[in-house]
Every structure is written in structure tokens, then in C-alpha cells.
Design a protein around this motif. Structure first.
Motif, PDB file in Angstrom:
ATOM      1  N   TYR A   8     142.160  43.535  22.435  1.00  0.00           N
ATOM      2  CA  TYR A   8     142.629  44.898  22.196  1.00  0.00           C
ATOM      3  C   TYR A   8     143.278  44.996  20.822  1.00  0.00           C
ATOM      4  O   TYR A   8     143.093  45.992  20.113  1.00  0.00           O
ATOM      5  CB  TYR A   8     143.605  45.306  23.292  1.00  0.00           C
ATOM      6  CG  TYR A   8     144.035  46.756  23.222  1.00  0.00           C
ATOM      7  CD1 TYR A   8     143.087  47.779  23.159  1.00  0.00           C
ATOM      8  CD2 TYR A   8     145.377  47.108  23.240  1.00  0.00           C
ATOM      9  CE1 TYR A   8     143.465  49.096  23.106  1.00  0.00           C
ATOM     10  CE2 TYR A   8     145.771  48.437  23.190  1.00  0.00           C
ATOM     11  CZ  TYR A   8     144.812  49.428  23.118  1.00  0.00           C
ATOM     12  OH  TYR A   8     145.195  50.735  23.070  1.00  0.00           O
ATOM     13  N   VAL A   9     144.027  43.952  20.434  1.00  0.00           N
ATOM     14  CA  VAL A   9     144.659  43.956  19.112  1.00  0.00           C
ATOM     15  C   VAL A   9     143.578  44.016  18.037  1.00  0.00           C
ATOM     16  O   VAL A   9     143.696  44.759  17.059  1.00  0.00           O
ATOM     17  CB  VAL A   9     145.545  42.705  18.928  1.00  0.00           C
ATOM     18  CG1 VAL A   9     146.157  42.694  17.546  1.00  0.00           C
ATOM     19  CG2 VAL A   9     146.633  42.675  19.990  1.00  0.00           C
ATOM     20  N   ALA A  16     142.370  50.882  13.031  1.00  0.00           N
ATOM     21  CA  ALA A  16     143.316  51.210  11.967  1.00  0.00           C
ATOM     22  C   ALA A  16     142.634  51.140  10.607  1.00  0.00           C
ATOM     23  O   ALA A  16     142.864  51.992   9.742  1.00  0.00           O
ATOM     24  CB  ALA A  16     144.517  50.257  12.031  1.00  0.00           C
ATOM     25  N   VAL A  17     141.784  50.125  10.431  1.00  0.00           N
ATOM     26  CA  VAL A  17     141.079  49.994   9.145  1.00  0.00           C
ATOM     27  C   VAL A  17     140.156  51.193   8.941  1.00  0.00           C
ATOM     28  O   VAL A  17     140.122  51.799   7.860  1.00  0.00           O
ATOM     29  CB  VAL A  17     140.297  48.660   9.112  1.00  0.00           C
ATOM     30  CG1 VAL A  17     139.353  48.638   7.909  1.00  0.00           C
ATOM     31  CG2 VAL A  17     141.259  47.485   9.057  1.00  0.00           C
ATOM     32  N   VAL A  18     139.421  51.555  10.005  1.00  0.00           N
ATOM     33  CA  VAL A  18     138.530  52.715   9.906  1.00  0.00           C
ATOM     34  C   VAL A  18     139.350  53.969   9.590  1.00  0.00           C
ATOM     35  O   VAL A  18     138.976  54.785   8.738  1.00  0.00           O
ATOM     36  CB  VAL A  18     137.718  52.885  11.210  1.00  0.00           C
ATOM     37  CG1 VAL A  18     136.911  54.173  11.167  1.00  0.00           C
ATOM     38  CG2 VAL A  18     136.814  51.698  11.420  1.00  0.00           C
ATOM     39  N   LEU A 121     151.400  51.797  15.911  1.00  0.00           N
ATOM     40  CA  LEU A 121     152.070  50.689  15.228  1.00  0.00           C
ATOM     41  C   LEU A 121     151.101  49.951  14.296  1.00  0.00           C
ATOM     42  O   LEU A 121     151.425  49.633  13.150  1.00  0.00           O
ATOM     43  CB  LEU A 121     152.633  49.726  16.276  1.00  0.00           C
ATOM     44  CG  LEU A 121     153.776  48.821  15.855  1.00  0.00           C
ATOM     45  CD1 LEU A 121     154.990  49.651  15.465  1.00  0.00           C
ATOM     46  CD2 LEU A 121     154.137  47.866  16.981  1.00  0.00           C
ATOM     47  N   VAL A 122     149.892  49.719  14.811  1.00  0.00           N
ATOM     48  CA  VAL A 122     148.894  49.019  13.996  1.00  0.00           C
ATOM     49  C   VAL A 122     148.485  49.894  12.816  1.00  0.00           C
ATOM     50  O   VAL A 122     148.353  49.415  11.684  1.00  0.00           O
ATOM     51  CB  VAL A 122     147.677  48.620  14.859  1.00  0.00           C
ATOM     52  CG1 VAL A 122     146.635  47.906  14.016  1.00  0.00           C
ATOM     53  CG2 VAL A 122     148.114  47.731  16.014  1.00  0.00           C
ATOM     54  N   LEU A 273     154.364  55.920   9.765  1.00  0.00           N
ATOM     55  CA  LEU A 273     155.695  55.413  10.113  1.00  0.00           C
ATOM     56  C   LEU A 273     156.459  56.439  10.921  1.00  0.00           C
ATOM     57  O   LEU A 273     157.127  56.123  11.900  1.00  0.00           O
ATOM     58  CB  LEU A 273     156.474  55.075   8.847  1.00  0.00           C
ATOM     59  CG  LEU A 273     156.097  53.766   8.163  1.00  0.00           C
ATOM     60  CD1 LEU A 273     156.875  53.614   6.871  1.00  0.00           C
ATOM     61  CD2 LEU A 273     156.408  52.602   9.093  1.00  0.00           C
ATOM     62  N   ARG A 274     156.358  57.704  10.491  1.00  0.00           N
ATOM     63  CA  ARG A 274     157.036  58.771  11.224  1.00  0.00           C
ATOM     64  C   ARG A 274     156.471  58.895  12.626  1.00  0.00           C
ATOM     65  O   ARG A 274     157.209  59.059  13.593  1.00  0.00           O
ATOM     66  CB  ARG A 274     156.895  60.093  10.473  1.00  0.00           C
ATOM     67  CG  ARG A 274     157.941  60.264   9.409  1.00  0.00           C
ATOM     68  CD  ARG A 274     157.553  61.293   8.404  1.00  0.00           C
ATOM     69  NE  ARG A 274     157.400  62.626   8.978  1.00  0.00           N
ATOM     70  CZ  ARG A 274     156.932  63.664   8.294  1.00  0.00           C
ATOM     71  NH1 ARG A 274     156.567  63.509   7.042  1.00  0.00           N
ATOM     72  NH2 ARG A 274     156.819  64.821   8.862  1.00  0.00           N
TER      73      ARG A 274
END
Lengths: 538, 515
Positions: A8-9, A16-18, A121-122, A273-274
Motif C-alpha cells: 500500500y505504501v 503521490a508521484v503521479v 501524508l505521502v 502540508l495544510r
């Protein structure tokens, strides 16, 4: 992250990269379209791509969260049904209620954690890096501004958090007391009324609720400070980036395309981050529930209550019922085959059982010869039902032992031992399904015959709720179906049964105990006429 | 209300500052590209810096004002809920717990549904006016404010409705599985039942996945619409700051979809609280004749004994008081829990009742939620002390010494009965204390089936006589340890597990067939 499947990570990292590619790409395309570089069709393509990424991300994370939740639910069920096996232990139904709350409602909290907080988070780890890298190629000064201000967000959040931690904690502790007060008073309304104090309490309720509001606000004023810092850093950095870039643009230092790109990309560095910060609450709650689930799933006390070694017909370790094998020595897991109760004598040797807070059996000894019918009498709470639980292996004695044909019960293979027993509990449980299925409980005996013998013949296919007398008959029929059982363990109900059921219980006891060893917990004098020997507990 | 308006105003200001920041910054850059004199940009530069600070500050103000408004409103709601519960009590601990959590849910309804909804509407209207009702923004707002939230709401309602039966099936199965784990193990059926429950878990997960895919589509549509509007502005030749400004405006309205979903979850709570607040009429107290003298009440559990006592208390407020089966221990000190029965009582009164019932917990001990910090016996003695302090005309006692050892319970009860000179109604499962009572009522299936004195009842076949013989059978050996229950055992004699200390730890004494 240690709770999470590594795959899953990886999936989240790819997502996240996409996302980072789409975010940077979109800013790129928007900047060049607005500065008159590229055709608007590029924008259409990139927006559609962003839509697909959003959709795909949601579907993937939601799917994972659902299956994670399902497997946690199963894990908790499996783990906690081991802990509730101690028959006769009080308060188990309250525990069943709290486990049901955890399984059904509590575990819902892991969904925002897995599907919301973790992906965010990722993303928060990947996207800002991508943004800074892209900015450093376009305009180094802006990249440096973002790079310097970006750590301010977590640093300030930590500073504010550290500064206010004790105060916030004290406030929350106070809040828990005040917040619980309303529920407490409302629950006690009946008692207040009985003593004529209910009306006087109304003013207190308002005062307490008002104080609650005031003290919560004191906490929030502090707690929101970290959000304020986050917000300010993000917006001020945009101002810090936009104004110098505008000025340099004025003097021809940068191109319009670069200036727009910087303006569009800079906020994207702070946004994840927000978003992650906004989900902090979900993360705390999700982690708390995960811990509760882990505690239930591997119930610390549970292993002593219900440990099922592999039966001969269940060879794989995965088919082992509740409890942990690891807690027991290997020898007992394999176990010796249970001696045949038609010939083997049962010896209870100075058995001591302790429940938390009380002793249930203190050094009990008893010898039961094959075919003997023994009644146990005595006031409630002295350990009559506990003795039955010891014999079935639900409770492991704190000291002392039970020998069956000279073999310690702990070394006996449990499946073959339980197959020789027919247990009629005091308060039988009815499981979802028909009366017939409840009588069979998986065994292939003559269900209809047993049901008819107990006067339940007309109810075999019924699913409706049964009276307490009918429940008792179901329990007796369960024992009747197992006609290969060698020993009857009957816990007579303490509550008064209707005369019809009383008659049936007596008849069934006679039938079930003929030719078998029998241990009967008796509450009525009439039962004592059915046995060879009476053992009195005090 | 005033605070809520303040919160909305601050929220609108924060969002407008955010939109203004983006718009001004884009305008600044586009204008700078035309290389005008610096003086043409000074206002924009100041505005960008001011708006950047304003946005954060306004957001903080919005949060504080919103929470303050909602918390104060909830305080008022709690007071009103209490008033209406006073007029019309709600039975059952679960119903009360749900009501209290419903009140808490109203916080979400206001903070996460109403407040963002109103802010988004106002911001949308202002933006629309500022762009001269440009059609791309109009369409975008219609979709993100009406169509998507409405769809999200409808999907969520349908989803929740589909989940409800599965969730209650899972809850029911979990309880039965745990209650019956021992039986399932004994009968070798645990694996089968776990698998059946696992099947329910799987179909629940399947449902959740299906519900999630609808939301995912909506989220994607929202993103496409948001940038579609920008694209439409771009095609219509609008300036860059309008194009990107529209993106910022829709950034405010897009989250309404999750607000709508949340509303689907909480609107039931809001409705239930409203219903409780709306019930104005008082329920008439039940009618029940006051008994006289010493009255015992016996019967199987669930036969209606406790209901009988509760009705007596409700029918005669201020006269009949005591220890009822649903007696509550407040999360406060022991003293507060006892004293509220008679607030003007002196310290001597308190110490006297404590001594009577052997209440050995210090007065300033905080008892924990529902008295959890006390043992069962301490809790029961606290309740008894409270009842004795009230000193009512009719003292109601529902299993007052439950949780005490039999000998201690008998001793405490005897002292309490000696002390109470007026009418006493005692519910008990132990019949020994009733021997010299004036009247005993036997409850079966919710009604009185027998009544009379102890002597009358043991002479008549029925529940009381059965119970009496059972109690004697169980208690015999504790009265007479040397003789055994041999009359009932046709052969072999009896072996006896006796106790010779007061803690009741049994150990072997007799020698018949032992090891």
C-alpha cells in the motif's frame, strides 16, 4: 506507518508521484497558455488527467481502506471470541457489547486514516519536493524562498504544539470531565427525580455546559494557533514570491511564463502540508482505534480461556480457532488423543481457579468413575459452573490439575476430548439461523429426532425468537444430537421453568445420563433423584 | 446567533482575501509584464501583502467565532434537552447515550455543514456579482453548489441506508458470537460461525467499496468543472486574473460535496434532538397504591419486581424514595453522591448512615464514571447510605445488598431494617430476610400471582416454596457442616467441599471418594 502493508505504501508513493507530475504539469500548461505559448487544448488534456488521477486515487485508497477494515474486523472477532470463553465469568455480555461497538462503529475511524490521512501524508512528502525542484530550474530565488519557508510550517507547528502541549492536555482532561457531566446527569435523572432534586439540577446543567463552552474556547484559542501559523506561512510566502518576481519581471529579469509558473507553483508546495494538518485529528483517532483493535485481536487474557489445538480433521494451522498457539508449548498443541471416557476415570486434583478479583475454585478435588452420575449443589458463585468450564478446558487452573485416565487434560488433544462431551449450559445462546441449525451446530446427527424428543419438532425450520423454556429445550436437543458423547455436563437453569419444560428437562436428563458419565449442577431437589452421588460446595 | 453571523462574516472575509490574493498577484504579474512604471504596481504590491496577512488572520477569527457560537448554542440546547427530559423521561440507557451523542453531532451539523455552506453561498454570490454574472462562473457555481452536493447527499443517504441492515447484522452476530463462543467451541462449530460472520464483514466491505466509487466520480467531476470554468473564461478571452480568480472561487465551493455527505450522516441526529425539544406535554405519573408495613417482593428476574418499585417511586414523588435497580452513581465525590438526597444533612447524619451500612470509603473519594472506581459492594453501600439519609416515609429497596457476601449482606440489611421504622418495600432474591415480614408479593410474568406471609407461602405450592427449598438446599451445609445432604443421594454418600474462613475459599475436608 508500521501498521500498513508495504504494498500500500508503494501504491501511495506511485499515486503521490503521479499527483506531483499532474500538479507541476498543470501549472506549467496554465502558465504557458496564459502567457500565450501553448494552445488551450493542452489545458483540457491536463485537467482531464487531473480528474482521472483524483478519481483513481480515491478508488484505490477507498478499496484498500475497506479491505483493511474488513480484515481488522475479522481479526478482532477471532481474537476476542477467544477471550470470552470463560463460561461463568460475569460481565461477559457487557464485553460483547463493547467489542460489537469496536467491530461495527469503532473501526470506521480507520477509514479516514487509511484513505485520507496516509495518502495525504505521502503526497505531502513528495509534491513539495517536486515543486521545489521544478522551481529551482525556473527561478532559483523563488525556489530558495519556498525551500526556506516550507520547513517553517512543521517547525512552527511543533513549536506551538510544544509550547501549548501541557496546557492543551490539561484542558482536554478538564473537558473530558465537563463533557461527560451532561451524560452523567441525564443518566442519573431518574435517581435525581426519586430524591426530588431534578429541578434543582437544571441550573447546574446550564452552568456546567456554559463552563464547558468557555473552557473549550480557551483550549481552542491555543490549538488554532498552529493552524494560524500554517496559514500565514503559506499565504505570506505567496506574497514573498509574487512581489519580487513581479518586480523582476518589470525590469525584464524573468519571462512572463516563468513568473506565472512561480506564482502558480508556490502555493502548491504548501497545500499538501495544510491538507495533512487538517487531517491530523483523523490520524490520532485512527491510530487509537488501531491500537484498540490490536489489543482485542491478540487478547492478552484470551489465550488462557480458549485455546483450540488442531483437531485431526483440521490439519492446517489457519483453521485453529481463537487464541494464540504461540503461548503454549508445542507438545500440548499436538496433544495425546483423549482417553475413552467409557473406561477412563476423571480425577480433579486440588484445582484452584482465580478470576480477576475473586477466587472461583480453591483447591477442589473430586474423582468421577466411568458411568457415574454426580450432582453438584451449593449457593451460586462457589464455582460449580467453573468446574464444568475447567473440565471443558475453557479455564486453565491456576494450580492443580485434571487427569483423564491418568493423562493431564492440558496434554490431551482438545478436539477429540470435546467430541466426547455433551454440554447443556445454564443460559444457552441462540445463533442466527433456524432452530434446526441451532440444534445441529454443524453436527450431522438426527436433528429432527432430537427436536421432536424435546417437543420442538414443529419449530425445526422456524427462525423466530424463542422463549426461555424453548431455549432450554434447544440446548438439551443439542446434547441429544451428539449420541456418541460419553459424558454429559448439565448446568441446570436457576430460573424457574414452566412446568412443561421442567418435565422435559427431567426426562432429557434421565435419557442423556443413562449409560454415560454425568456431571449435573443441580438447583432443584427433584434433580437429586436422578444421580448416584451429591457433592456439596460451600 | 450574533456570533454565528460574525463567524460567517469572518469566513467570507477570509475566503475573499484568499481569492483577492490570487487575483491581485496574477494581475500584478500580468501588468508587470507590460513593463509600466513602478508606481502603477504599488497599490497591487501593498494589496498582495495585506491580503496575505488578512487571510490567515480572518481564518483564525472565523474558527474562533464559529466554535464559540456553536459551543454556546450547544450549551443552551443541553439545558433545553434537560428540561424536556425532566417533563418527559426517556427510558433506557442506550436511548440517553444516543441523545447525548446526537447533541454532540449538532456541533458537526453547524460547523461542518451550515457554516461552510453559508460562507460558500455568500462568496459565490459576491464573485458572481464581481464578474458581472459571467456565465462560466454561474454554471460552475450551480454545479459545485447545487448539483454535486445534492448528488453527494443523495448518494450518501442511499449508501447509509444500504449499509444499515448489514451493520446491525454484524453487531448482532458479534454479540452472539462472543456470548456463545464457549458453546461453539464445545460443539466444534466456532470456525463455521466465524466464517459466517466473516461473510457478513465481506459483504459490508463490498458495499462500502461501491459507495466509495460514486464519491470518487463526484470528486473527479468537481476538479474537471473547476478548471473547465477557467478554460471557458480563457476561451471567452477573459483576462488572466479572472481565469485564475474563478479557480480560487470554486476552491471555496468544491468542499460543499463533503459537507453534504456529512449532513446526510448527522441530519438524523438533528431531527431527533428537535423531536425531544418539541415534546412539551408531561407524561402522567403512573398510579400505584402505597403499601403499608414491611412488604417483600420476590419473583424470577424479569418478572416485574423492579418495574413495580419504579412505579411506586414515580407515583409518590417525595414520599417513596430509596435504592432502585437503575440507581445512578454520579461522577463526583462519595459525599456529593450521598448528600444530595438531603442537602441540609449534618456531618453527624452522614457519618451515622455510613456507619450503619459499613460504608468505609473516604468522603472525598471521587467515585469515577458510574461509580466504576468503587467495588460492587461499596457502590451498593453508597446507595444504601443515600437512601437512609433521605429517610423517606416509604423506603424502597431493590436488591440492596447485592454484591456483598451473604453474611455481610444479611448483617447490613438487618441493621437497615432495624433503623427504618416506617414502611419498607424490599425486593430480594434471597428469602431469608422476609421470614418476619408483614406481607410478601410474588411476581410472575409482570403480575402478582401469590401474596401472604412467609408462613402462608411456604404452605402453598408455587414459586416461593420452590425457591425456599432451593435456598435451604444450597445453604444447608453452611449452617450444619457435619451432616451431609445424604437424604437425596441414594448411594455412595456425599463428599463435601467446605469453607472455614469468611472469605469463602472452599477447600476439601471430608474424605469419601477423594484422592
Amino acid at each position: 506507518m508500521r501498521h500498513v502493508d508495504r504494498r500500500y505504501v508503494v501504491v501511495l508513493a506511485v499515486l503521490a508521484v503521479v499527483t506531483a507530475v499532474v500538479v507541476v504539469g498543470q501549472a506549467e500548461v496554465l502558465a504557458s497558455v496564459l502567457s500565450g505559448g501553448r494552445s488551450a487544448w493542452w489545458l483540457v488534456a491536463v485537467v482531464l488527467a487531473r480528474g482521472v488521477v483524483v478519481w483513481g486515487g480515491r478508488v484505490v485508497t477507498q478499496r484498500f481502506a475497506s479491505s483493511m477494515k474488513a480484515s481488522l474486523r475479522k481479526q478482532v472477532l477471532r481474537g476476542s471470541c477467544g477471550a470470552s470463553g470463560a463460561s461463568g465469568a460475569s460481565g461477559s455480555s457487557a464485553r460483547a457489547g463493547s467489542v460489537a461497538t469496536l467491530v461495527v462503529k469503532g473501526l470506521d475511524a480507520v477509514e479516514p486514516y487509511f484513505a485520507g490521512y496516509l495518502p495525504q501524508l505521502v503526497v505531502a512528502a513528495v509534491v513539495p519536493v517536486a515543486v521545489v525542484v521544478r522551481l529551482s530550474f525556473a527561478d532559483l530565488t523563488s525556489a530558495v524562498v519556498v525551500l526556506v519557508t516550507l520547513p517553517l510550517v512543521p517547525v512552527f507547528a511543533a513549536l506551538v504544539g510544544m509550547h501549548t502541549r501541557d496546557r492543551t492536555r490539561a484542558q482536554w482532561a478538564g473537558l473530558a470531565v465537563v463533557g461527560g457531566h451532561f451524560l452523567d446527569v441525564v443518566r442519573g435523572l431518574g435517581t435525581l427525580k426519586v430524591f426530588g432534586r431534578a429541578a434543582a439540577q437544571a441550573a447546574t446543567v446550564r452552568a456546567m455546559a456554559g463552563a464547558h463552552a468557555a473552557s473549550t474556547m480557551r483550549t481552542l484559542r491555543v490549538a488554532f494557533l498552529s493552524a494560524l501559523v500554517l496559514e500565514l506561512v503559506a499565504t505570506l510566502s505567496v506574497a514573498l514570491v509574487a512581489v519580487p518576481v513581479g518586480l523582476r519581471l518589470l525590469h525584464g529579469g524573468v519571462t512572463l511564463h516563468v513568473a506565472l509558473l512561480v506564482l502558480l507553483l508556490a502555493p502548491e508546495a504548501y497545500l499538501p502540508l495544510r491538507a495533512a494538518g487538517a487531517q491530523f485529528h483523523a490520524s490520532a483517532e485512527g491510530l487509537a482505534v488501531l491500537e484498540a483493535a490490536a489489543a482485542q485481536g491478540s487478547s492478552p487474557r484470551g489465550s488462557l480461556d480458549l485455546i483450540l489445538p488442531d483437531g485431526t480433521d483440521k490439519p492446517t494451522p489457519s483453521s485453529t480457532a481463537c487464541g494464540q498457539l504461540a503461548d503454549r508449548p508445542v507438545a500440548s498443541v499436538i496433544g495425546t488423543r483423549a482417553p475413552d471416557l467409557r473406561r477412563a476415570e476423571i480425577v480433579v486434583d486440588r484445582v484452584v481457579v482465580r478470576y480477576p478479583g475473586r477466587d472461583a475454585l480453591g483447591g477442589m478435588s473430586l474423582r468421577i468413575t466411568p458411568g457415574e452420575r454426580v450432582a453438584l449443589v451449593g449457593p451460586s458463585g462457589v464455582g460449580k459452573s467453573t468446574l464444568l468450564a475447567v473440565l471443558m478446558g475453557f479455564v486453565t487452573p491456576a494450580s492443580g490439575r485434571v487427569l483423564v485416565g491418568g493423562v493431564d487434560l492440558r496434554e490431551v488433544e482438545r478436539g477429540s476430548w470435546l467430541r466426547q462431551l455433551a454440554w447443556v449450559p445454564q443460559r444457552p445462546t441462540l445463533f442466527p439461523g433456524t432452530v434446526g441449525e441451532n440444534i445441529a451446530l454443524g453436527s450431522g446427527g438426527d436433528v429432527r429426532g432430537a427436536a421432536s424428543a424435546m417437543g420442538l419438532g414443529h419449530l425445526v425450520d422456524a427462525e423466530h425468537a424463542l422463549s426461555s423454556g424453548e431455549r432450554q429445550r434447544v440446548a438439551l436437543a443439542r446434547a441429544l444430537v451428539r449420541d456418541d458423547a460419553r459424558m454429559l455436563l448439565l448446568d441446570e437453569p436457576t430460573s424457574r421453568l414452566d412446568s412443561g419444560t421442567e418435565e422435559v428437562v427431567l426426562r432429557a436428563t434421565r435419557q442423556l445420563s443413562s449409560g454415560r458419565t454425568a456431571l449435573v449442577v443441580a438447583h432443584r431437589p427433584v434433580m437429586l433423584g436422578e444421580v448416584d452421588r451429591v457433592v456439596t460446595f460451600t | 446567533m450574533r456570533r454565528l453571523v460574525l463567524a460567517v462574516a469572518a469566513g467570507v472575509a477570509a475566503e475573499l482575501a484568499g481569492i483577492g490574493l490570487m487575483t491581485t498577484a496574477v494581475w500584478l504579474i500580468m501588468r508587470a509584464a507590460e513593463q509600466p512604471p513602478l508606481s502603477a504596481l504599488t497599490v497591487a504590491i501593498v494589496a498582495v501583502r495585506a491580503l496575505a496577512v488578512a487571510r490567515g488572520g480572518m481564518r483564525y477569527a472565523e474558527r474562533l467565532a464559529g466554535h464559540s457560537a456553536v459551543l454556546r448554542h450547544l450549551a443552551e440546547v443541553r439545558g433545553r434537552v434537560y428540561d424536556s427530559l425532566l417533563r418527559r423521561p426517556l427510558n433506557g440507557g442506550d436511548a440517553l447515550t444516543r441523545l447525548v451523542s446526537d447533541v454532540d453531532c449538532m456541533q458537526d451539523a453547524l460547523l461542518r455543514c451550515l457554516l461552510p455552506g453559508v460562507v460558500a453561498l455568500v462568496v459565490g454570490a459576491i464573485a458572481l456579482a464581481a464578474t458581472g454574472f459571467a456565465w462560466p462562473l454561474l454554471v460552475g457555481l450551480l454545479v459545485t453548489v447545487c448539483v454535486i452536493p445534492w448528488t453527494a447527499y443523495a448518494l450518501a443517504v442511499r449508501h447509509l441506508r444500504a449499509l444499515a441492515p448489514l451493520r446491525s447484522a454484524l453487531a448482532e452476530r458479534t454479540v452472539v458470537l462472543l456470548d456463545g463462543a464457549a458453546e461453539l467451541t464445545a460443539f466444534g462449530a466456532l470456525e463455521r460461525e466465524l466464517a459466517a460472520t466473516g461473510h457478513v464483514v465481506d459483504s459490508l466491505a463490498e458495499r462500502e467499496r461501491r459507495g466509495g466509487s460514486g464519491t470518487a466520480v463526484l470528486a473527479a467531476v468537481a476538479v474537471v468543472v473547476q478548471f473547465g470554468v477557467a478554460l471557458a473564461f480563457l476561451r471567452s478571452g477573459a483576462p488572466a486574473h479572472v481565469v485564475l480568480g474563478s479557480v480560487a472561487v470554486l476552491e471555496v465551493t468544491v468542499p460543499l460535496a463533503s459537507a453534504a455527505q456529512r449532513w446526510a450522516e448527522v441530519h438524523g441526529s438533528v431531527r431527533r434532538v428537535r423531536e425531544v425539544l418539541a415534546t412539551a406535554q408531561e407524561t402522567a405519573p403512573p398510579e400505584a397504591d402505597l403499601p403499608v408495613g414491611r412488604v417483600g417482593v420476590v419473583g424470577a428476574s424479569g418478572a416485574g419486581k423492579s418495574t413495580f418499585l419504579r412505579e411506586l417511586a414515580a407515583a409518590h414523588p417525595g414520599i417513596a424514595k430509596g435504592v432502585l435497580d437503575d440507581a445512578h452513581v454520579f461522577h463526583a465525590t462519595v459525599e456529593a453522591n450521598v448528600r444530595f438526597a438531603r442537602p441540609e444533612a449534618s456531618q453527624e447524619d452522614l457519618d451515622r448512615v455510613a456507619a450503619l451500612v459499613d460504608l468505609d470509603v473516604p468522603w472525598d473519594t471521587v467515585v469515577g464514571e458510574n461509580g466504576d472506581a468503587l467495588s460492587g459492594g461499596q457502590r451498593q453501600r453508597l446507595l444504601l447510605a443515600r437512601a437512609l439519609l433521605a429517610d423517606p416515609e416509604v423506603l424502597l429497596l431493590d436488591e440492596p445488598v447485592e454484591g456483598l457476601t451473604i453474611a455481610h449482606g444479611d448483617a447490613v440489611l438487618e441493621r437497615v431494617l432495624d433503623q427504618a421504622t416506617r414502611t419498607v418495600v424490599l425486593v430480594t432474591h434471597r428469602l431469608a430476610p422476609l421470614v418476619d415480614f408483614d406481607r410478601i408479593l410474588v411476581f410472575e410474568d409482570g403480575r402478582i400471582t401469590q401474596q401472604g406471609t412467609h408462613a402462608d407461602l411456604i404452605g402453598t405450592p408455587g414459586y416461593y416454596r420452590d425457591r425456599w427449598s432451593t435456598e435451604r438446599m444450597a445453604g444447608r451445609s453452611s449452617h450444619d457442616t457435619s451432616t451431609v445432604a445424604g437424604s437425596h443421594s441414594p448411594s455412595n454418600g456425599t463428599n463435601c467441599v467446605n469453607s472455614d474462613d469468611s472469605t469463602g475459599t472452599p477447600h476439601r475436608r471430608s474424605t469419601v471418594p477423594v484422592i
